[in-house]
Write an enzyme that holds these catalytic residues in place. Sequence first.
Site, PDB file in Angstrom:
ATOM      1  N   HIS A  47       0.836  -1.238   0.132  1.00  0.00           N
ATOM      2  CA  HIS A  47       0.064   0.056   0.092  1.00  0.00           C
ATOM      3  C   HIS A  47       0.941   1.322  -0.004  1.00  0.00           C
ATOM      4  O   HIS A  47       1.781   1.293   0.777  1.00  0.00           O
ATOM      5  CB  HIS A  47      -0.858   0.051   1.235  1.00  0.00           C
ATOM      6  CG  HIS A  47      -1.858  -0.848   1.488  1.00  0.00           C
ATOM      7  ND1 HIS A  47      -3.075  -0.902   1.639  1.00  0.00           N
ATOM      8  CD2 HIS A  47      -1.633  -2.135   1.819  1.00  0.00           C
ATOM      9  CE1 HIS A  47      -3.791  -2.158   1.895  1.00  0.00           C
ATOM     10  NE2 HIS A  47      -2.652  -2.799   2.132  1.00  0.00           N
ATOM     11  N   TYR A 215      -5.592  -7.144  -2.432  1.00  0.00           N
ATOM     12  CA  TYR A 215      -5.755  -6.278  -3.139  1.00  0.00           C
ATOM     13  C   TYR A 215      -5.051  -6.374  -4.579  1.00  0.00           C
ATOM     14  O   TYR A 215      -4.187  -7.312  -4.811  1.00  0.00           O
ATOM     15  CB  TYR A 215      -5.063  -4.914  -2.582  1.00  0.00           C
ATOM     16  CG  TYR A 215      -3.706  -4.816  -1.933  1.00  0.00           C
ATOM     17  CD1 TYR A 215      -2.552  -4.702  -2.894  1.00  0.00           C
ATOM     18  CD2 TYR A 215      -3.633  -5.287  -0.712  1.00  0.00           C
ATOM     19  CE1 TYR A 215      -1.275  -4.719  -2.412  1.00  0.00           C
ATOM     20  CE2 TYR A 215      -2.276  -5.147   0.012  1.00  0.00           C
ATOM     21  CZ  TYR A 215      -1.361  -5.128  -0.858  1.00  0.00           C
ATOM     22  OH  TYR A 215       0.081  -4.909  -0.456  1.00  0.00           O
TER      23      TYR A 215
HETATM   24  P1  FAD Z   1      14.585  -2.577   3.780  1.00  0.00           P
HETATM   25  O1  FAD Z   1      13.392  -2.670   2.537  1.00  0.00           O
HETATM   26  O2  FAD Z   1      14.546  -3.814   4.263  1.00  0.00           O
HETATM   27  O3  FAD Z   1      15.859  -2.168   2.826  1.00  0.00           O
HETATM   28  C1  FAD Z   1      17.011  -2.685   3.443  1.00  0.00           C
HETATM   29  C2  FAD Z   1      18.160  -2.786   2.224  1.00  0.00           C
HETATM   30  O4  FAD Z   1      19.309  -2.750   2.904  1.00  0.00           O
HETATM   31  C3  FAD Z   1      18.000  -3.979   1.181  1.00  0.00           C
HETATM   32  O5  FAD Z   1      17.949  -3.689   0.268  1.00  0.00           O
HETATM   33  C4  FAD Z   1      19.018  -4.746   1.841  1.00  0.00           C
HETATM   34  O6  FAD Z   1      19.769  -5.751   0.922  1.00  0.00           O
HETATM   35  C5  FAD Z   1      20.333  -3.693   2.379  1.00  0.00           C
HETATM   36  N1  FAD Z   1      21.191  -4.259   3.298  1.00  0.00           N
HETATM   37  C6  FAD Z   1      20.987  -4.827   4.522  1.00  0.00           C
HETATM   38  N2  FAD Z   1      22.099  -5.018   5.166  1.00  0.00           N
HETATM   39  C7  FAD Z   1      23.301  -4.514   4.361  1.00  0.00           C
HETATM   40  C8  FAD Z   1      24.382  -4.519   4.597  1.00  0.00           C
HETATM   41  N3  FAD Z   1      24.955  -4.907   5.601  1.00  0.00           N
HETATM   42  N4  FAD Z   1      25.125  -3.739   3.730  1.00  0.00           N
HETATM   43  C9  FAD Z   1      24.649  -3.196   2.529  1.00  0.00           C
HETATM   44  N5  FAD Z   1      23.310  -3.431   2.333  1.00  0.00           N
HETATM   45  C10 FAD Z   1      22.576  -3.817   3.385  1.00  0.00           C
HETATM   46  N6  FAD Z   1       4.974  -1.270   4.142  1.00  0.00           N
HETATM   47  C11 FAD Z   1       4.141  -0.385   3.782  1.00  0.00           C
HETATM   48  O7  FAD Z   1       4.425   0.857   3.967  1.00  0.00           O
HETATM   49  N7  FAD Z   1       3.040  -0.927   3.133  1.00  0.00           N
HETATM   50  C12 FAD Z   1       2.719  -2.163   3.026  1.00  0.00           C
HETATM   51  O8  FAD Z   1       1.657  -2.517   2.572  1.00  0.00           O
HETATM   52  C13 FAD Z   1       3.648  -3.156   3.761  1.00  0.00           C
HETATM   53  N8  FAD Z   1       3.489  -4.540   3.432  1.00  0.00           N
HETATM   54  C14 FAD Z   1       4.422  -5.476   4.254  1.00  0.00           C
HETATM   55  C15 FAD Z   1       3.984  -6.617   4.274  1.00  0.00           C
HETATM   56  C16 FAD Z   1       4.927  -7.590   4.598  1.00  0.00           C
HETATM   57  C17 FAD Z   1       4.588  -9.370   4.746  1.00  0.00           C
HETATM   58  C18 FAD Z   1       6.086  -7.380   5.499  1.00  0.00           C
HETATM   59  C19 FAD Z   1       6.944  -8.134   5.990  1.00  0.00           C
HETATM   60  C20 FAD Z   1       6.498  -6.040   5.244  1.00  0.00           C
HETATM   61  C21 FAD Z   1       5.455  -5.070   4.705  1.00  0.00           C
HETATM   62  N9  FAD Z   1       5.610  -3.605   4.692  1.00  0.00           N
HETATM   63  C22 FAD Z   1       4.822  -2.692   4.335  1.00  0.00           C
HETATM   64  C23 FAD Z   1       6.917  -2.948   5.477  1.00  0.00           C
HETATM   65  C24 FAD Z   1       8.121  -2.589   4.795  1.00  0.00           C
HETATM   66  O9  FAD Z   1       8.240  -3.799   3.906  1.00  0.00           O
HETATM   67  C25 FAD Z   1       9.149  -2.310   5.343  1.00  0.00           C
HETATM   68  O10 FAD Z   1       8.940  -1.548   6.508  1.00  0.00           O
HETATM   69  C26 FAD Z   1      10.375  -1.522   4.661  1.00  0.00           C
HETATM   70  O11 FAD Z   1      10.742  -2.450   3.444  1.00  0.00           O
HETATM   71  C27 FAD Z   1      11.475  -0.957   5.254  1.00  0.00           C
HETATM   72  O12 FAD Z   1      12.479  -0.269   4.244  1.00  0.00           O
HETATM   73  P2  FAD Z   1      13.739  -0.048   4.853  1.00  0.00           P
HETATM   74  O13 FAD Z   1      14.205   0.699   3.514  1.00  0.00           O
HETATM   75  O14 FAD Z   1      13.804   0.278   6.011  1.00  0.00           O
HETATM   76  O15 FAD Z   1      14.391  -1.438   4.629  1.00  0.00           O
END
Ligand code: FAD
Length: 382
Positions: A47, A215
């Site tokens: 979403h 959805y």
């Molecule tokens: P991430 O998306 O986890 O990105 C972290 C990045 O860092 C990755 O690319 C990884 O490869 C990289 N990385 C990790 N460690 C290292 C390292 N040591 N060195 C270099 N790179 C590294 N959120 C919504 O807003 N709407 C939704 O509908 C929704 N649905 C979800 C459904 C499910 C089942 C789940 C599990 C989550 C959902 N979320 C949703 C939550 C959302 O997916 C996460 O909160 C979001 O992806 C977090 O983003 P981020 O950039 O903080 O981390």
Amino acid sequence: MSKSPRIAVIGAGLGGAATASLLLQEGFDVRVYEQAPSFSRLGAGIHVGPNVMKILRRIGIEDALNAQGSHPDYWYSRHGLTGDVLARIPLGDYAVKTYGASYLTVHRGDFHALLIEALPERVMAYSRHLVGVTDRGNDVEMRFADGSVEHADIVIGADGVNSHIREALLGPEPPKYAGYLAHRAVFPTPEVKAGMLPFDACVKWWTDDRHMMTYFVTSKADELYYVTGVPVEQWDLNDRWLPSSKDEMREAFQGWHPTVQALIDATVEVTKWSLLERDPLPLWSRGRLVLLGDACHPMKPHMAQGAAMAIEDGAMLVRCFKEVGAHNHELAFALYEANRAERASKVQRISHDNTWLRTNEDPSWCFGYDVFSEPLVEPKAK
Ligand code: FAD
């Protein structure tokens, strides 16, 4: 120090990629280090609320995302067994008028691809798995698994739930398994469109202990997604996800409404994911290191706002750099935390409780938020 501090973003997930774009727009010197060699269109939907679309407008991908996503007129909550409507939350044109941007559901991979394409190739460093980070006072040294070493003036940990930057700040501690699995499946729509209830474009089916959210993930409504929350006591944290099956789904949703059964029957491939959380962290930054998104406040996905919080974090951090100057990074980080912690913790708490939009509540505090115009509060004196 150079005029424009060198800013390293660790992780090019939804939060890191959006933050890097916003930093570049403000003229900062940015480099993104991502452990993956590339990204593919993994099977999941997401979403994207008006609170995020306002940020994507600034990044320049609002129109493209609007064209890709499905625009539900309502979020329905229905009883899992009877199909009775528990809540009907207006979205569609109402969201545009009331919250200032559209509410859409889209394929996560398509959304992520747009964010990555918005970044010039020169800022992206793939296959860089961060394994060590040292704040040396006047800069930060970053060490990668391939043996390379890089330096930056500021390091933003956007490296997800198992964040290395969080570990550098607070020590090793695995996230907590929240006691729930999320089954996820994306598949072609036609088989499930016919019969039963009129098919809602965005609906969460609930009983007391579990749910299924469904959805469309494309504007053509030709691909459907479901994601569940099912209580399962034990999970080996070494596995982030495992394959699941229609039989497992039928067992978990035995006796549920025929529309839910039709969705399960139409499933092509389904995986199950452990849901992970952390308690609110005692600090979000120290010295030249700062956290955002899941690195900082991982949550159950039950408000569909986890990525939204990561992207809002990034936008607020950039706003704080502009406000006090990125050279004043410690002040900028304090201002950032002061203006993000309460909202992120609130979303974390509601996600944990899994109550969001189960009844006809007013979501305007969440969807109406505009990170660029929200009045800033001062950091508390330490
Ligand atoms: P991430 O998306 O986890 O990105 C972290 C990045 O860092 C990755 O690319 C990884 O490869 C990289 N990385 C990790 N460690 C290292 C390292 N040591 N060195 C270099 N790179 C590294 N959120 C919504 O807003 N709407 C939704 O509908 C929704 N649905 C979800 C459904 C499910 C089942 C789940 C599990 C989550 C959902 N979320 C949703 C939550 C959302 O997916 C996460 O909160 C979001 O992806 C977090 O983003 P981020 O950039 O903080 O981390």
